[in-house]
Design a protein around this motif. Structure first.
Motif, PDB file in Angstrom:
ATOM      1  N   ASN A 222       0.800  -1.237   0.000  1.00 31.62           N
ATOM      2  CA  ASN A 222       0.000   0.000   0.000  1.00 31.62           C
ATOM      3  C   ASN A 222       0.832   1.285   0.000  1.00 31.62           C
ATOM      4  OD1 ASN A 222      -2.652  -1.049  -0.073  1.00 31.62           O
ATOM      5  ND2 ASN A 222      -2.525  -1.576   2.088  1.00 31.62           N
ATOM      6  N   VAL A 223       1.936   1.286  -0.709  1.00 31.49           N
ATOM      7  CA  VAL A 223       2.761   2.493  -0.769  1.00 31.49           C
ATOM      8  C   VAL A 223       1.992   3.680  -1.372  1.00 31.49           C
ATOM      9  CG1 VAL A 223       4.878   3.506  -1.730  1.00 31.49           C
ATOM     10  CG2 VAL A 223       4.916   1.200  -0.756  1.00 31.49           C
ATOM     11  N   PRO A 224       1.184   3.497  -2.431  1.00 32.72           N
ATOM     12  CA  PRO A 224       0.417   4.643  -2.944  1.00 32.72           C
ATOM     13  C   PRO A 224      -0.512   5.246  -1.894  1.00 32.72           C
ATOM     14  CG  PRO A 224       0.457   2.894  -4.578  1.00 32.72           C
ATOM     15  CD  PRO A 224       1.033   2.313  -3.319  1.00 32.72           C
ATOM     16  N   VAL A 225      -1.098   4.415  -1.034  1.00 38.35           N
ATOM     17  CA  VAL A 225      -1.958   4.932   0.029  1.00 38.35           C
ATOM     18  C   VAL A 225      -1.145   5.795   0.985  1.00 38.35           C
ATOM     19  CG1 VAL A 225      -3.498   4.316   1.937  1.00 38.35           C
ATOM     20  CG2 VAL A 225      -3.492   2.938  -0.147  1.00 38.35           C
ATOM     21  N   LEU A 226       0.060   5.325   1.327  1.00 38.76           N
ATOM     22  CA  LEU A 226       0.942   6.106   2.195  1.00 38.76           C
ATOM     23  C   LEU A 226       1.317   7.440   1.546  1.00 38.76           C
ATOM     24  CD1 LEU A 226       2.760   6.563   4.631  1.00 38.76           C
ATOM     25  CD2 LEU A 226       4.469   5.068   3.557  1.00 38.76           C
ATOM     26  N   ILE A 227       1.588   7.426   0.249  1.00 39.91           N
ATOM     27  CA  ILE A 227       1.939   8.663  -0.459  1.00 39.91           C
ATOM     28  C   ILE A 227       0.773   9.659  -0.388  1.00 39.91           C
ATOM     29  CG2 ILE A 227       2.564   9.674  -2.683  1.00 39.91           C
ATOM     30  CD1 ILE A 227       4.790   7.959  -1.474  1.00 39.91           C
ATOM     31  N   LYS A 228      -0.425   9.182  -0.594  1.00 40.12           N
ATOM     32  CA  LYS A 228      -1.598  10.064  -0.526  1.00 40.12           C
ATOM     33  C   LYS A 228      -1.773  10.627   0.886  1.00 40.12           C
ATOM     34  CE  LYS A 228      -4.106   7.600  -4.182  1.00 40.12           C
ATOM     35  NZ  LYS A 228      -5.276   6.717  -4.473  1.00 40.12           N
ATOM     36  N   ALA A 229      -1.560   9.772   1.893  1.00 35.27           N
ATOM     37  CA  ALA A 229      -1.674  10.241   3.277  1.00 35.27           C
ATOM     38  C   ALA A 229      -0.606  11.280   3.582  1.00 35.27           C
ATOM     39  CB  ALA A 229      -1.555   9.051   4.231  1.00 35.27           C
ATOM     40  N   PHE A 230       0.602  11.043   3.073  1.00 41.28           N
ATOM     41  CA  PHE A 230       1.693  11.988   3.299  1.00 41.28           C
ATOM     42  C   PHE A 230       1.395  13.341   2.647  1.00 41.28           C
ATOM     43  CE2 PHE A 230       5.859  13.781   2.054  1.00 41.28           C
ATOM     44  CZ  PHE A 230       6.401  13.953   3.323  1.00 41.28           C
ATOM     45  N   ALA A 231       0.772  13.315   1.491  1.00 40.25           N
ATOM     46  CA  ALA A 231       0.406  14.564   0.808  1.00 40.25           C
ATOM     47  C   ALA A 231      -0.556  15.387   1.675  1.00 40.25           C
ATOM     48  CB  ALA A 231      -0.225  14.255  -0.545  1.00 40.25           C
ATOM     49  N   LEU A 232      -1.511  14.725   2.319  1.00 40.03           N
ATOM     50  CA  LEU A 232      -2.424  15.425   3.220  1.00 40.03           C
ATOM     51  C   LEU A 232      -1.686  15.943   4.446  1.00 40.03           C
ATOM     52  CD1 LEU A 232      -5.601  13.127   3.168  1.00 40.03           C
ATOM     53  CD2 LEU A 232      -5.228  15.263   1.925  1.00 40.03           C
ATOM     54  N   TYR A 251       7.866  -5.497 -10.499  1.00 42.44           N
ATOM     55  CA  TYR A 251       8.115  -4.836 -11.785  1.00 42.44           C
ATOM     56  C   TYR A 251       7.052  -3.774 -12.066  1.00 42.44           C
ATOM     57  CZ  TYR A 251       8.630  -3.965 -16.721  1.00 42.44           C
ATOM     58  OH  TYR A 251       8.776  -3.343 -17.925  1.00 42.44           O
ATOM     59  N   GLY A 252       7.492  -2.570 -12.378  1.00 44.50           N
ATOM     60  CA  GLY A 252       6.582  -1.483 -12.699  1.00 44.50           C
ATOM     61  C   GLY A 252       6.089  -0.691 -11.510  1.00 44.50           C
ATOM     62  N   ALA A 253       6.325  -1.193 -10.287  1.00 49.32           N
ATOM     63  CA  ALA A 253       5.790  -0.517  -9.098  1.00 49.32           C
ATOM     64  C   ALA A 253       6.417   0.849  -8.902  1.00 49.32           C
ATOM     65  CB  ALA A 253       6.009  -1.383  -7.863  1.00 49.32           C
ATOM     66  N   ARG A 254       7.734   0.934  -9.065  1.00 50.48           N
ATOM     67  CA  ARG A 254       8.412   2.210  -8.839  1.00 50.48           C
ATOM     68  C   ARG A 254       7.910   3.283  -9.809  1.00 50.48           C
ATOM     69  NH1 ARG A 254      13.275   3.439  -6.465  1.00 50.48           N
ATOM     70  NH2 ARG A 254      12.455   2.034  -4.861  1.00 50.48           N
ATOM     71  N   GLU A 255       7.684   2.888 -11.077  1.00 53.56           N
ATOM     72  CA  GLU A 255       7.223   3.858 -12.064  1.00 53.56           C
ATOM     73  C   GLU A 255       5.868   4.441 -11.674  1.00 53.56           C
ATOM     74  OE1 GLU A 255       8.577   0.985 -12.794  1.00 53.56           O
ATOM     75  OE2 GLU A 255      10.369   1.566 -13.923  1.00 53.56           O
ATOM     76  N   SER A 256       4.954   3.585 -11.214  1.00 51.83           N
ATOM     77  CA  SER A 256       3.622   4.084 -10.859  1.00 51.83           C
ATOM     78  C   SER A 256       3.670   4.937  -9.589  1.00 51.83           C
ATOM     79  CB  SER A 256       2.649   2.914 -10.673  1.00 51.83           C
ATOM     80  OG  SER A 256       3.070   2.051  -9.626  1.00 51.83           O
ATOM     81  N   ASN A 262       4.790  12.657  -8.515  1.00 53.04           N
ATOM     82  CA  ASN A 262       4.837  13.839  -9.384  1.00 53.04           C
ATOM     83  C   ASN A 262       3.482  14.532  -9.464  1.00 53.04           C
ATOM     84  OD1 ASN A 262       7.576  13.617 -10.015  1.00 53.04           O
ATOM     85  ND2 ASN A 262       7.177  12.204 -11.703  1.00 53.04           N
ATOM     86  N   GLU A 263       2.418  13.740  -9.565  1.00 57.28           N
ATOM     87  CA  GLU A 263       1.075  14.315  -9.636  1.00 57.28           C
ATOM     88  C   GLU A 263       0.744  15.107  -8.373  1.00 57.28           C
ATOM     89  OE1 GLU A 263      -1.472  11.005 -10.289  1.00 57.28           O
ATOM     90  OE2 GLU A 263      -0.948  10.772 -12.416  1.00 57.28           O
ATOM     91  N   LEU A 264       1.237  14.618  -7.219  1.00 59.61           N
ATOM     92  CA  LEU A 264       0.957  15.283  -5.945  1.00 59.61           C
ATOM     93  C   LEU A 264       2.012  16.326  -5.589  1.00 59.61           C
ATOM     94  CD1 LEU A 264      -0.200  12.133  -3.906  1.00 59.61           C
ATOM     95  CD2 LEU A 264      -1.645  13.938  -4.882  1.00 59.61           C
ATOM     96  N   GLU A 265       2.951  16.546  -6.506  1.00 65.69           N
ATOM     97  CA  GLU A 265       4.011  17.548  -6.328  1.00 65.69           C
ATOM     98  C   GLU A 265       4.821  17.299  -5.056  1.00 65.69           C
ATOM     99  OE1 GLU A 265       2.092  21.349  -6.568  1.00 65.69           O
ATOM    100  OE2 GLU A 265       1.683  21.158  -8.712  1.00 65.69           O
ATOM    101  N   LEU A 266       5.250  16.050  -4.907  1.00 59.62           N
ATOM    102  CA  LEU A 266       6.019  15.643  -3.728  1.00 59.62           C
ATOM    103  C   LEU A 266       7.437  15.193  -4.079  1.00 59.62           C
ATOM    104  CD1 LEU A 266       3.298  13.457  -1.922  1.00 59.62           C
ATOM    105  CD2 LEU A 266       4.020  15.775  -1.282  1.00 59.62           C
TER     106      LEU A 266
END
Length: 388
Positions: A222-232, A251-256, A262-266
């Motif tokens: 759930n790294v994307p969930v953590l990234i979203k929480a960190f943005a808040l 494979y491909g996880a780091r790219e996403s 980048n989308e969250l400007e972090l």
């Protein structure tokens, strides 16, 4: 007594499973006939996998999608071929190197397929978890063979009550034939310090507020969930960094993940430290203000335990084995709820009374897990299986 220690591919990296093996066997005064092999998969991932990663990718472009699909196809073909070759080579290696009369200890469920091809009397298998079968729904030939091999084990060692119950449920394996040997923490190395100089390795000031995540980027983490929480969180505490330790392993996880950052400007605030040597891990836990471990499915979860031993507050998931590890010492939440995750991070980082309580409870909780106890329990299992 001697143990044929059937431990899979050689590796220089220390992570969850290798740490578990090393910490236990170095505390047991018996002979280990270690049987491992040089994996072709390791060579492939080091020299070719990175070349199959798309150099540029936008999900909005047909070209990008085609490039990714072609790369995925080539990657899977290469991996499956080398897995098959690795498997055949290891079967031959094990046949040639096991010794009559020794206990045969297969140290991971990933090599349980051996019991379908090699007659191993007086055997046992360590099964950390059934993540590929249960969580990933992996029904590949290899994993069907692993599941069948596990059913043939004379004893299974696992690392939590949760994993034991999963083994009983999905293998219909007798509960009384499963032994639990908990992972632990070396309290001589993992303990609280005030030293934050390790942050300078990543050009982070020593007075910087830091959220730490230790683990891979596979979907269940759930790294994307953590990234979203960190943005808040950054909207309330602008001067804060998120440090991610560990290889992607997917494979491909780091790219996403990078695309989301980048989308969250972090991009200036999320720092990838990569693989960190074992001797530096206590320093990173001590340098962090909080560890967040939002894993959906874990057989145990060493990072929360190691963080608690270093006096670092922990926020983790209320799922699978993690409540068994953290107990009442950490904050446990739905790992998909990034808004709640952000709120709880803010609470810990701004409420010193809460933070001090979590530190004290975490130190107390971590003392329940000791590698010497794990080694003693493992030795008892060996003795029982050798009829000594």
């Amino acid at each position: 007594m001697e143990i044929d220690y059937i431990s899979g591919p050689k590796t220089d990296k220390i992570f969850g499973m290798t740490k578990y093996e090393l910490e236990i066997i170095k505390r047991i005064d018996i002979n280990f006939n270690i049987i491992h092999y040089n994996s072709l998969m390791k060579y492939f991932e080091k020299n070719y996998a990175k070349n199959l990663t798309p150099k540029t990718y936008s999900p909005k472009t047909e070209k990008g999608v085609k490039t990714e699909n072609r790369s995925n196809f080539l990657m899977e073909m290469g991996k499956n071929t080398l897995r098959f070759i690795d498997k055949q080579l290891y079967i031959r290696t094990v046949k040639n190197k096991v010794k009559k009369g020794n206990i045969k200890h297969i140290t991971s469920q990933e090599y349980a397929y051996l019991l379908n091809s090699v007659k191993l009397e007086n055997n046992m298998v360590t099964c950390y978890d059934l993540i590929p079968w249960v969580y990933d729904n992996n029904r590949s030939s290899l994993w069907k063979q692993n599941m069948n091999g596990l059913k043939q084990a004379e004893t299974i060692i696992t690392i939590s009550e949760f994993s034991r119950d999963e083994i009983v449920k999905y293998l219909d394996y007798p509960k009384e034939m499963i032994e639990i040997v908990y992972p632990a923490v070396d309290h001589t190395n993992y303990n609280p310090t005030d030293d934050k100089k390790i942050l300078l390795k990543l050009n982070i000031p020593t007075d910087q507020k830091v959220v730490l995540y230790v683990g891979s980027e596979v979907p269940r983490q759930n790294v994307p969930v953590l990234i979203k929480a960190f943005a808040l969180l950054k909207k309330k505490i602008p001067d804060i960094k998120l440090v991610k330790i560990g290889d992607p392993q997917s494979y491909g996880a780091r790219e996403s993940v990078l695309q989301l950052i980048n989308e969250l400007e972090l991009s200036d605030d999320v720092i990838f430290a990569g693989y960190v040597p074992e001797e530096d891990m206590p320093k990173w836990y001590n340098a962090a203000d909080i560890l967040v471990y939002p894993c959906d499915y874990a057989g145990f979860g060493l990072p929360p335990l190691e963080a608690m031993a270093c006096g670092t507050p922990v926020i983790t998931s209320n799922t699978t084995s993690l409540p068994e590890v953290v107990g009442d010492a950490g904050i446990m939440i739905n790992p998909q709820d990034f808004e709640l995750m952000a709120a709880k991070m803010y609470d810990v980082l701004t409420d010193n009374k809460l933070k001090d309580k979590m530190i004290n409870n975490g130190l107390r909780r971590s003392k329940l897990f000791n590698w010497d106890d794990s080694a003693r329990k493992t030795l008892e299992i060996y003795k029982n299986n050798s009829n000594l």
